[in-house]
Write a protein that holds these residues in place. Structure first.
Motif, short mmCIF file in Angstrom:
data_model
loop_
_atom_site.label_atom_id
_atom_site.label_comp_id
_atom_site.label_asym_id
_atom_site.label_seq_id
_atom_site.Cartn_x
_atom_site.Cartn_y
_atom_site.Cartn_z
N PRO A 40 -7.44 3.93 4.63
CA PRO A 40 -6.91 2.57 4.52
C PRO A 40 -8.00 1.59 4.08
O PRO A 40 -9.14 1.66 4.56
N ARG A 41 -7.64 0.67 3.21
CA ARG A 41 -8.58 -0.32 2.72
C ARG A 41 -7.86 -1.58 2.32
O ARG A 41 -6.65 -1.57 2.09
N CYS A 42 -8.62 -2.66 2.20
CA CYS A 42 -8.12 -3.92 1.65
C CYS A 42 -8.86 -4.17 0.35
O CYS A 42 -10.08 -4.30 0.33
N ILE A 43 -8.11 -4.20 -0.74
CA ILE A 43 -8.67 -4.51 -2.06
C ILE A 43 -8.36 -5.97 -2.34
O ILE A 43 -7.21 -6.34 -2.55
N TRP A 44 -9.39 -6.81 -2.32
CA TRP A 44 -9.20 -8.26 -2.40
C TRP A 44 -9.63 -8.77 -3.78
O TRP A 44 -10.80 -8.78 -4.11
N LEU A 45 -8.64 -9.19 -4.58
CA LEU A 45 -8.92 -9.74 -5.90
C LEU A 45 -9.01 -11.25 -5.82
O LEU A 45 -8.08 -11.91 -5.35
N THR A 46 -10.12 -11.80 -6.26
CA THR A 46 -10.34 -13.24 -6.25
C THR A 46 -10.75 -13.72 -7.63
O THR A 46 -11.39 -12.98 -8.39
N GLY A 47 -10.40 -14.95 -7.97
CA GLY A 47 -10.73 -15.51 -9.27
C GLY A 47 -9.86 -16.71 -9.57
O GLY A 47 -8.92 -17.02 -8.84
N LEU A 48 -10.17 -17.37 -10.66
CA LEU A 48 -9.42 -18.56 -11.06
C LEU A 48 -7.96 -18.23 -11.39
O LEU A 48 -7.62 -17.08 -11.68
N SER A 49 -7.12 -19.24 -11.36
CA SER A 49 -5.76 -19.09 -11.85
C SER A 49 -5.82 -18.67 -13.32
O SER A 49 -6.55 -19.26 -14.10
N GLY A 50 -5.07 -17.65 -13.67
CA GLY A 50 -5.09 -17.16 -15.05
C GLY A 50 -6.13 -16.10 -15.32
O GLY A 50 -6.24 -15.61 -16.45
N SER A 51 -6.89 -15.72 -14.30
CA SER A 51 -7.94 -14.71 -14.50
C SER A 51 -7.37 -13.30 -14.56
O SER A 51 -8.07 -12.36 -14.98
N GLY A 52 -6.13 -13.13 -14.13
CA GLY A 52 -5.49 -11.83 -14.20
C GLY A 52 -5.27 -11.15 -12.86
O GLY A 52 -4.93 -9.96 -12.81
N LYS A 53 -5.42 -11.89 -11.77
CA LYS A 53 -5.32 -11.30 -10.44
C LYS A 53 -3.97 -10.62 -10.20
O LYS A 53 -3.93 -9.45 -9.81
N SER A 54 -2.89 -11.35 -10.38
CA SER A 54 -1.57 -10.81 -10.09
C SER A 54 -1.23 -9.64 -11.02
O SER A 54 -0.65 -8.64 -10.58
N THR A 55 -1.59 -9.77 -12.28
CA THR A 55 -1.30 -8.71 -13.26
C THR A 55 -2.03 -7.42 -12.90
O THR A 55 -1.44 -6.33 -12.88
N ILE A 56 -3.31 -7.54 -12.61
CA ILE A 56 -4.11 -6.35 -12.28
C ILE A 56 -3.71 -5.79 -10.92
O ILE A 56 -3.61 -4.57 -10.75
N ALA A 57 -3.47 -6.67 -9.95
CA ALA A 57 -3.05 -6.22 -8.63
C ALA A 57 -1.74 -5.44 -8.71
O ALA A 57 -1.59 -4.39 -8.07
N ASN A 58 -0.81 -5.93 -9.49
CA ASN A 58 0.49 -5.27 -9.64
C ASN A 58 0.32 -3.91 -10.33
O ASN A 58 0.94 -2.91 -9.91
N ALA A 59 -0.53 -3.86 -11.37
CA ALA A 59 -0.76 -2.60 -12.07
C ALA A 59 -1.47 -1.59 -11.17
O ALA A 59 -1.17 -0.39 -11.19
N LEU A 60 -2.42 -2.08 -10.38
CA LEU A 60 -3.14 -1.20 -9.44
C LEU A 60 -2.18 -0.66 -8.39
O LEU A 60 -2.17 0.55 -8.09
N ASP A 61 -1.35 -1.52 -7.83
CA ASP A 61 -0.37 -1.13 -6.83
C ASP A 61 0.58 -0.08 -7.39
O ASP A 61 0.87 0.93 -6.74
N ALA A 62 1.06 -0.30 -8.62
CA ALA A 62 2.01 0.62 -9.26
C ALA A 62 1.35 1.97 -9.52
O ALA A 62 1.98 3.03 -9.33
N THR A 63 0.09 1.96 -9.94
CA THR A 63 -0.63 3.21 -10.22
C THR A 63 -0.83 4.01 -8.94
O THR A 63 -0.60 5.23 -8.90
N LEU A 64 -1.25 3.34 -7.89
CA LEU A 64 -1.45 4.02 -6.60
C LEU A 64 -0.14 4.58 -6.08
O LEU A 64 -0.06 5.73 -5.62
N HIS A 65 0.91 3.77 -6.16
CA HIS A 65 2.23 4.19 -5.68
C HIS A 65 2.72 5.42 -6.45
O HIS A 65 3.26 6.37 -5.84
#
Length: 207
Positions: free
Chosen positions: A40-65
């Motif tokens: 178990p881990r917490c992968i914490w993406l931080t950065g400015l709005s528009g930096s790609g956080k939600s897009t990358i987080a969603n792709a990472l989540d989908a890949t792991l799943h």
């Protein structure tokens, strides 16, 4: 709520330290992780709005799943529709926003999940507080160090345009500061790294 019975829990100005007693559970976080057969881990993406956080987080989540990993995704905008809908954008409210999310992520990690978090989380202090509630190695900070001008050109939600026009106050990167991480486990500039490569870099770090 973090597992630290020595710290008083404060809610609406009330000191609940003497009333809230930590109850030890028969099934430990390591027992749950063993059942899940994953670390178990917490992968914490931080950065400015528009930096790609939600897009990358969603792709990472989908890949792991897709690979049979038990995960959950916490996204900054989504939690403000429920858990944190009572919070504004002041520095105090932003701190509380991150505190709550950190505690939720900790509970999910204790349940054996890999939790992917996508939050601007602009202040070093707040991110360090979240890091401190996890065991060593459980918290992985990924800094999306994408230049402001690139984020502003993308402006997928039209927020930068509104911030520049003064319609949105206290907007990170324009009228509010963003404090870059000093020791993130991984740094990615999404103007140079596409989504697939960014996800691959995170997966490599996790391994």
């Amino acid at each position: 709520m973090s597992q630290n019975p020595e710290s008083p829990y404060v809610f609406k100005g009330l000191d609940l330290g003497s009333e809230a007693v930590w109850h030890t559970q028969s099934v430990s976080p390591s027992d749950r992780a063993q059942l899940m057969q994953q670390q178990p881990r917490c992968i914490w993406l931080t950065g400015l709005s528009g930096s790609g956080k939600s897009t990358i987080a969603n792709a990472l989540d989908a890949t792991l799943h897709a690979n049979g990993v038990k995960t959950f995704l916490l996204d900054g905008d989504n939690v403000r529709h429920g858990l944190n809908k009572d919070l504004g954008m002041s520095e105090k409210d932003r701190a509380e926003n991150i505190r709550r999310v950190g505690e939720v992520a900790k509970l999910m990690v204790d349940a054996g999940l890999i939790v992917v978090c996508a939050f601007i989380s602009p202040y070093n202090r707040d991110r360090q507080i979240v890091r401190s509630i996890f065991a060593p190695g459980q918290f992985i900070e990924v800094f999306l160090n994408t230049p402001l001008d690139v984020c502003e050109q993308r402006d997928p939600k039209g927020l930068y345009k509104k911030a520049r026009a003064g319609i949105i106050k206290q907007f990170t990167g324009i009228s509010d500061p963003y404090e870059a991480p000093q020791a993130a486990e991984l740094e990615i500039d999404t103007s140079r790294s596409n989504v697939e490569k960014s996800v691959k870099n995170i997966l490599t770090l996790m391994q």
